[in-house]
Scaffold this motif. Sequence first.
Motif, mmCIF file in Angstrom:
data_model
loop_
_atom_site.group_PDB
_atom_site.id
_atom_site.type_symbol
_atom_site.label_atom_id
_atom_site.label_comp_id
_atom_site.label_asym_id
_atom_site.label_seq_id
_atom_site.Cartn_x
_atom_site.Cartn_y
_atom_site.Cartn_z
ATOM 1 N N LYS B 144 -53.456 -29.390 -1.817
ATOM 2 C CA LYS B 144 -54.725 -29.167 -2.683
ATOM 3 C C LYS B 144 -55.584 -28.222 -3.015
ATOM 4 O O LYS B 144 -56.209 -28.744 -4.036
ATOM 5 N N ALA B 145 -55.236 -27.304 -2.777
ATOM 6 C CA ALA B 145 -55.731 -26.238 -3.872
ATOM 7 C C ALA B 145 -54.909 -26.004 -5.129
ATOM 8 O O ALA B 145 -55.639 -25.795 -6.362
ATOM 9 N N VAL B 146 -53.481 -26.821 -5.946
ATOM 10 C CA VAL B 146 -53.154 -26.909 -6.916
ATOM 11 C C VAL B 146 -53.899 -27.762 -7.473
ATOM 12 O O VAL B 146 -54.123 -28.494 -8.361
ATOM 13 N N THR B 147 -54.469 -29.248 -6.679
ATOM 14 C CA THR B 147 -54.396 -30.623 -7.471
ATOM 15 C C THR B 147 -56.006 -30.174 -7.410
ATOM 16 O O THR B 147 -57.063 -31.263 -8.073
ATOM 17 N N GLU B 148 -56.431 -30.455 -6.428
ATOM 18 C CA GLU B 148 -57.955 -31.112 -5.809
ATOM 19 C C GLU B 148 -59.145 -29.733 -6.065
ATOM 20 O O GLU B 148 -59.752 -29.983 -6.405
ATOM 21 N N LEU B 149 -59.177 -28.706 -5.972
ATOM 22 C CA LEU B 149 -59.577 -27.300 -5.751
ATOM 23 C C LEU B 149 -59.808 -26.369 -7.423
ATOM 24 O O LEU B 149 -58.753 -26.035 -7.760
ATOM 25 N N THR B 150 -60.407 -26.334 -7.816
ATOM 26 C CA THR B 150 -60.525 -24.950 -8.595
ATOM 27 C C THR B 150 -60.656 -23.840 -8.187
ATOM 28 O O THR B 150 -60.900 -23.675 -6.980
ATOM 29 N N PRO B 151 -60.391 -22.576 -8.414
ATOM 30 C CA PRO B 151 -59.731 -21.174 -7.894
ATOM 31 C C PRO B 151 -61.192 -20.771 -7.877
ATOM 32 O O PRO B 151 -61.383 -20.232 -6.480
ATOM 33 N N GLU B 152 -62.619 -21.100 -8.041
ATOM 34 C CA GLU B 152 -63.661 -20.536 -7.600
ATOM 35 C C GLU B 152 -63.813 -21.629 -6.364
ATOM 36 O O GLU B 152 -64.489 -21.352 -5.695
ATOM 37 N N GLU B 153 -63.088 -22.787 -6.290
ATOM 38 C CA GLU B 153 -64.207 -23.376 -5.239
ATOM 39 C C GLU B 153 -63.230 -22.916 -3.768
ATOM 40 O O GLU B 153 -63.495 -22.892 -2.488
ATOM 41 N N LEU B 267 -45.144 -28.176 -8.111
ATOM 42 C CA LEU B 267 -45.760 -29.309 -7.155
ATOM 43 C C LEU B 267 -46.074 -30.209 -8.832
ATOM 44 O O LEU B 267 -46.488 -30.985 -7.957
ATOM 45 N N GLY B 268 -44.746 -29.673 -9.400
ATOM 46 C CA GLY B 268 -44.974 -30.692 -10.540
ATOM 47 C C GLY B 268 -46.513 -30.517 -11.743
ATOM 48 O O GLY B 268 -46.737 -30.598 -12.353
ATOM 49 N N THR B 269 -47.145 -29.337 -11.106
ATOM 50 C CA THR B 269 -48.125 -28.812 -11.932
ATOM 51 C C THR B 269 -48.054 -27.906 -12.548
ATOM 52 O O THR B 269 -47.017 -27.364 -13.128
ATOM 53 N N LYS B 270 -48.538 -27.062 -13.471
ATOM 54 C CA LYS B 270 -48.689 -25.760 -14.454
ATOM 55 C C LYS B 270 -48.758 -24.470 -13.907
ATOM 56 O O LYS B 270 -48.982 -23.396 -14.105
ATOM 57 N N PHE B 271 -49.467 -24.397 -12.431
ATOM 58 C CA PHE B 271 -48.622 -23.040 -11.869
ATOM 59 C C PHE B 271 -47.192 -22.808 -11.335
ATOM 60 O O PHE B 271 -46.915 -23.358 -11.170
#
Lengths: 127, 607
Positions: B144-153, B267-271
Amino acid sequence: MPRLTIDDLKKLREQAAGTITLRSGAARARVTIHMGTCGIAAGAREVMAALLKEIEAQGVTDVIVTTSGCAGLCSREPMATVELRSQAPVKYVNLTPDGMVRVFRAHVLGGEVVTESALAAGCETTG
Amino acid sequence: MAFRSHVLVCAGTGCVSCGSFDLGAALEREIASRGLADEIQVVRTGCQGFCAEGPVLVVQPDEVFYCGLKTSDVATLVEEHLLKGRPVRKLMYTPPSAPAPVPKLSQIPFFAKQKLVVLRNRGLVDPERIDDYIARDGYEALAKAVTELTPEEIIREIKLSGLRGRGGGGFPTGVKWATCRQAALHRGVEPVIVCNADEGDPGAFMDRSIIESDPHAVIEGMAIGARAIGARQGFVYIRHEYPIARERLAKALDQARDYGLLGRGILGTKFDFDISVVQGAGAFVCGESTALMASLEGKAGEPRAKYIHTVEYGYKNLPTNLNNVETWANVPLIISRGAAWFASMGSGDVSENPWNGSSGTKVFSLVGKVNNTGLIEVPMGITLREIIFGIGGGIPRGRAFKAVQTGGPSGGCLPATHLDMPVDFDSLTAAGSMMGSGGMIVMDDQTCMVDVARYFIAFLTEESCGKCIPCREGLRCSLDVLTRITEGKGEEGDIALLEEMGAVMQDACLCALGSSAPNPVMSTLRYFRDEYEAHVRERRCPAGVCKALITYTIDQALCDGCHACVTACSTGAITGQVKYPHQLNQSLCIKCGACLDACKRNAVLRA
Ligand SMILES: Cc1cc2nc3c(=O)[nH]c(=O)nc-3n(C[C@H](O)[C@H](O)[C@H](O)COP(=O)(O)O)c2cc1C
Ligand code: FES
């Protein structure tokens, strides 16, 4: 194991969830095989093995199988008690491995009591 | 074939030290020899919390709890319970003063009164299998943190949850993260995050147990934190005395990397984010933030003055966000279940400002003179009484409660009048103690409070790094004075001297080791001043602990000459003919008290 994507993670969770259900006690149904000396002599272990194999084959993860002692009706062993969540338990008698599988499919999965091998619905109360 | 039953054997450090590895192996052998190996799985879990009764295990799905097991019990357990389904009563736990054993885990008061958030997976997952963690919704919050939320959120959610640091200071975690993120953005450098697993408090084992029983919770929390703060590099600073925890953590990190939950493109993201483990040598001061970062850099573990915060200039002068193990382990659930759920537990109202309350739960290691020692997790705001008498089952051998020490070596001692006080950050501080990292030591009426203060000051004197004078000399001098008092050589003015030194140290020390070090003295002076005065003015130790101040005598009228004390005495100080009153030779007496314990007629007197 390849690196996971979000979807893989979800799949993995679903696959693994069953093992954990057993540990946290959150299950849809419980089947108790009566394993007194009488039950074991009459073939309760084979009944249990057939049940576990069927559960595995069907990929069911939220049914708990336990054992308990002699149910007090030694002449009608092997016996099993099926409890669906929030329903009265049903005792089955004179089970064979095939009979157990039938009960599992009809009662545990289908919700239909197998009347020809059911002893009685309900359970003795204690205390 | 699917298993019908799991036997969850505790493999926490406590149970391992009383033989749980052998027990597990014996169980597996017995299960195999009974032909049950395909039906019953033996799982090794982290600490299940009830270390005093170890080795412990739980049979699921029956939820039956067994304790104090020996390998010779295994045959009965397997035959009766696992094969025939008849739980074995004589191996179950009987709570103190209960008439009969209690079979089910959820009915044992020790477990029933706890609220598990950080320890939600304890005893349920095998800490060495990442799939077990995933099955319990593990890494869902990271997804959820890497796909749905921005760091600020993410930061907003942590702020709103009211989460405050579990390592000692109780600083709001969301505020710390935000400051670190800002500092890094402002300077255009990459921040670093660190997990503090130094856990130097004597008798404390919360953090060790969290890592041993659920290492992935810490890893997931750190990964979420890294995403929020913008870090790509993380460290776990862990003491070398924790071999099982280190091993499990290393395994968990490897498994997480294999699954792509750490490393590049999570998880397949750029993180990208990864964690290295750094071993500390076990100095107490290295738990302090600046000393820890010096040690991470390979320098001597000494603190520095903190007019520049480590969130701005920390490890290698990079913005560095340090949080405690338990703080990190809280993060995944806050993200998956939401800030409101977390804030609904605990005391105060944190909706406007995290400083206004203490939300969530706290893990404590409950030790000392209490019936059920072990690792517990309770909602913030619970009273001391509920912990000590409810979960802890009261004081052993019917003795009276005297004090509870919270907050680690530089915490304070609270008396019986504070038993109904809520346990949260601000109430504890106001009472002159602190939350600290969660040690809780219960003391009965046979405890001398001056001696307790001396013990903690001796510990801190050993652990003071020596860099600043108020700490180094203040501690040494306080220890001299306390030792003098307990040896019966206290002088008028000693108490005032202790208070004066305490006040200087609170103001002038370089780091919080020194500035909080007077707490044990100040809090015992606040609540047990009469005991200090009795030592100094009357040369008397009211609790009968300080050896220089007590003498043992034998009441000639009560002694029936049973000889039990003669047998118990290791120095031959007691002599006498059987059936005639005995004599005690003071010059040989080492004041161990063995005669007092041995005498059935209360003829041995202590004064
Ligand atoms: C002498 C001393 C020892 C400390 N030891 C620890 C420790 O062992 N573990 C820990 O987490 N924090 C320890 N702290 C607190 C840390 O400095 C720091 O506040 C904490 O790790 C921050 O994390 P948190 O906000 O999550 O609590 C110690 C502080 C001092 C002054
Ligand atoms: S180590 Fe087994 S219960 Fe704590």
